[in-house]
Design a protein around this motif. Structure first.
Motif, PDB file in Angstrom:
ATOM      1  N   GLY A 204       0.808  -1.209   0.000  1.00  0.00           N
ATOM      2  CA  GLY A 204       0.000   0.000   0.000  1.00  0.00           C
ATOM      3  C   GLY A 204       0.843   1.261   0.000  1.00  0.00           C
ATOM      4  N   ILE A 205       1.884   1.281   0.824  1.00  0.00           N
ATOM      5  CA  ILE A 205       2.760   2.453   0.906  1.00  0.00           C
ATOM      6  C   ILE A 205       3.463   2.703  -0.426  1.00  0.00           C
ATOM      7  N   VAL A 206       4.029   1.640  -1.005  1.00  0.00           N
ATOM      8  CA  VAL A 206       4.754   1.786  -2.272  1.00  0.00           C
ATOM      9  C   VAL A 206       3.814   2.248  -3.385  1.00  0.00           C
ATOM     10  N   SER A 207       2.636   1.628  -3.483  1.00  0.00           N
ATOM     11  CA  SER A 207       1.680   1.999  -4.531  1.00  0.00           C
ATOM     12  C   SER A 207       1.222   3.442  -4.372  1.00  0.00           C
ATOM     13  N   LEU A 208       0.965   3.837  -3.147  1.00  0.00           N
ATOM     14  CA  LEU A 208       0.473   5.189  -2.888  1.00  0.00           C
ATOM     15  C   LEU A 208       1.535   6.239  -3.191  1.00  0.00           C
ATOM     16  N   ILE A 209       2.751   6.015  -2.710  1.00  0.00           N
ATOM     17  CA  ILE A 209       3.818   7.005  -2.899  1.00  0.00           C
ATOM     18  C   ILE A 209       4.248   7.084  -4.363  1.00  0.00           C
ATOM     19  N   MET A 210       4.556   5.924  -4.968  1.00  0.00           N
ATOM     20  CA  MET A 210       5.037   5.926  -6.344  1.00  0.00           C
ATOM     21  C   MET A 210       3.963   6.420  -7.308  1.00  0.00           C
TER      22      MET A 210
ATOM     23  N   LEU B 126      -5.864   1.771  -4.898  1.00  0.00           N
ATOM     24  CA  LEU B 126      -5.545   0.459  -4.327  1.00  0.00           C
ATOM     25  C   LEU B 126      -4.537   0.581  -3.193  1.00  0.00           C
ATOM     26  N   GLY B 127      -3.646   1.573  -3.292  1.00  0.00           N
ATOM     27  CA  GLY B 127      -2.702   1.793  -2.205  1.00  0.00           C
ATOM     28  C   GLY B 127      -3.413   2.184  -0.920  1.00  0.00           C
ATOM     29  N   ILE B 128      -4.397   3.067  -1.055  1.00  0.00           N
ATOM     30  CA  ILE B 128      -5.178   3.489   0.118  1.00  0.00           C
ATOM     31  C   ILE B 128      -5.972   2.314   0.682  1.00  0.00           C
ATOM     32  N   LEU B 129      -6.603   1.545  -0.215  1.00  0.00           N
ATOM     33  CA  LEU B 129      -7.381   0.384   0.236  1.00  0.00           C
ATOM     34  C   LEU B 129      -6.486  -0.674   0.875  1.00  0.00           C
ATOM     35  N   SER B 130      -5.256  -0.788   0.377  1.00  0.00           N
ATOM     36  CA  SER B 130      -4.321  -1.757   0.956  1.00  0.00           C
ATOM     37  C   SER B 130      -3.996  -1.393   2.402  1.00  0.00           C
ATOM     38  N   LEU B 131      -3.809  -0.113   2.660  1.00  0.00           N
ATOM     39  CA  LEU B 131      -3.548   0.322   4.036  1.00  0.00           C
ATOM     40  C   LEU B 131      -4.758   0.034   4.930  1.00  0.00           C
ATOM     41  N   LEU B 132      -5.942   0.185   4.358  1.00  0.00           N
ATOM     42  CA  LEU B 132      -7.157  -0.131   5.116  1.00  0.00           C
ATOM     43  C   LEU B 132      -7.217  -1.624   5.440  1.00  0.00           C
TER      44      LEU B 132
END
Length: 289
Positions: free
Chosen positions: A16-22, A48-54
């Motif tokens: 999630g962090i990698v998807s959101l930042i990149m 999907l990055g945000i949802l992954s963190l959720l």
């Protein structure tokens, strides 16, 4: 918390962090990928990055809905992956590979989350085995679809005054003008491109017009110059929506042709690729202004 759940939570959190930042950096133009990236795919990755963190929070909180949430995102990734593979030729291989990696990670996370169910039902080995077979078969199928597109052979007549060149090397990409049948006008009018894109195309045309080289090394150097200009176009492009999508339809074949020019192994191949690239660049002005 069980060990497998901890591992699953860490995987999902990092993903999630990698998807959101990149995704955010590329979308804002702060990071250059070196290949064409669909804007819709960038937005999808950020969401999907945000949802992954959720989901990572759900795993940490031992929520009963964790399994359903993981399965939903797994199928979402599989659906997008299939769409990217079956999409026309303007999807970069790097984008497909990244989506494959995400899909595999989500499959592993789901197995970790459901490990207790597999174990209690004595289906642990079968569950892992079936999932491995499914992922393997899916990956092979998707790669075969992407790497073996349907090709149509067309015959062309040579003009009497046209100089014939030898058959191009296998390392050189064959001219592919299928984009002409995929690209569309803006309700009969040309798309309005940003000034940086049009300027970059103009610089590429000038580089070809001013090119006087004849050796293989000189043709490759021209390819490097065109590649640098192409990277600038990708980095500075501010187009969005349908105009952006149609630009990618035109741009992706150009990227392949430039890469082919960078790897030519004969003067005849260089002549052919330069002519092909020049014709492709001229086609830009038929659809954009």
């Amino acid at each position: 918390m069980k060990l497998q759940h901890r591992i699953a939570m860490i995987l999902v959190f990092l993903l999630g962090i990698v998807s959101l930042i990149m995704g955010t950096l590329v979308l804002l133009g702060l990071h250059e990928t070196g290949h064409v990236v669909l804007q819709g795919l960038l937005i999808y990755n950020i969401v999907l990055g945000i949802l992954s963190l959720l989901v990572a929070y759900l795993i940490w909180n031992r929520s009963r809905s964790t399994s359903s949430a993981v399965l939903l995102l797994l199928f979402s990734n599989i659906s997008v992956l299939i769409f990217l593979v079956l999409f026309p030729n303007n999807v970069a291989k790097e984008s497909i590979m990244s989506m494959e990696i995400r899909t595999i990670i989500w499959a592993i996370v789901y197995l970790f989350i459901r490990w207790g169910s597999f174990k209690n039902s004595s289906l642990s080995t079968k569950g892992w085995g079936r999932m491995a077979v499914l992922l393997g078969a899916t990956t092979i199928f998707l790669h075969s679809c992407k790497n073996n597109p349907n090709k149509q052979n067309s015959s062309s007549q040579s003009k009497p005054d046209q100089v014939q060149v030898e058959e191009p090397s296998p390392k050189v990409a064959i001219s592919n003008d299928a984009w002409n049948h995929q690209i569309q006008l803006d309700r009969g009018s040309k798309w309005l491109a940003n000034a940086e894109t049009t300027s970059g195309v103009s610089k590429m045309r000038n580089a070809i017009i001013e090119f006087k080289g004849r050796s293989v090394s000189e043709y490759r150097a021209l390819g490097d110059e065109l590649n640098a200009l192409k990277n600038t176009i990708v980095k500075e492009c501010t187009m969005t929506g349908p105009s952006h999508d149609n630009l990618h339809i035109w741009l992706h074949p150009l990227i392949e042709k430039i890469e082919a020019l960078q790897n030519i192994d004969s003067e005849a191949s260089g002549v052919q690729m330069v002519q092909d690239i020049e014709q492709h660049l001229n086609g830009y002005y038929d659809f954009f202004e």
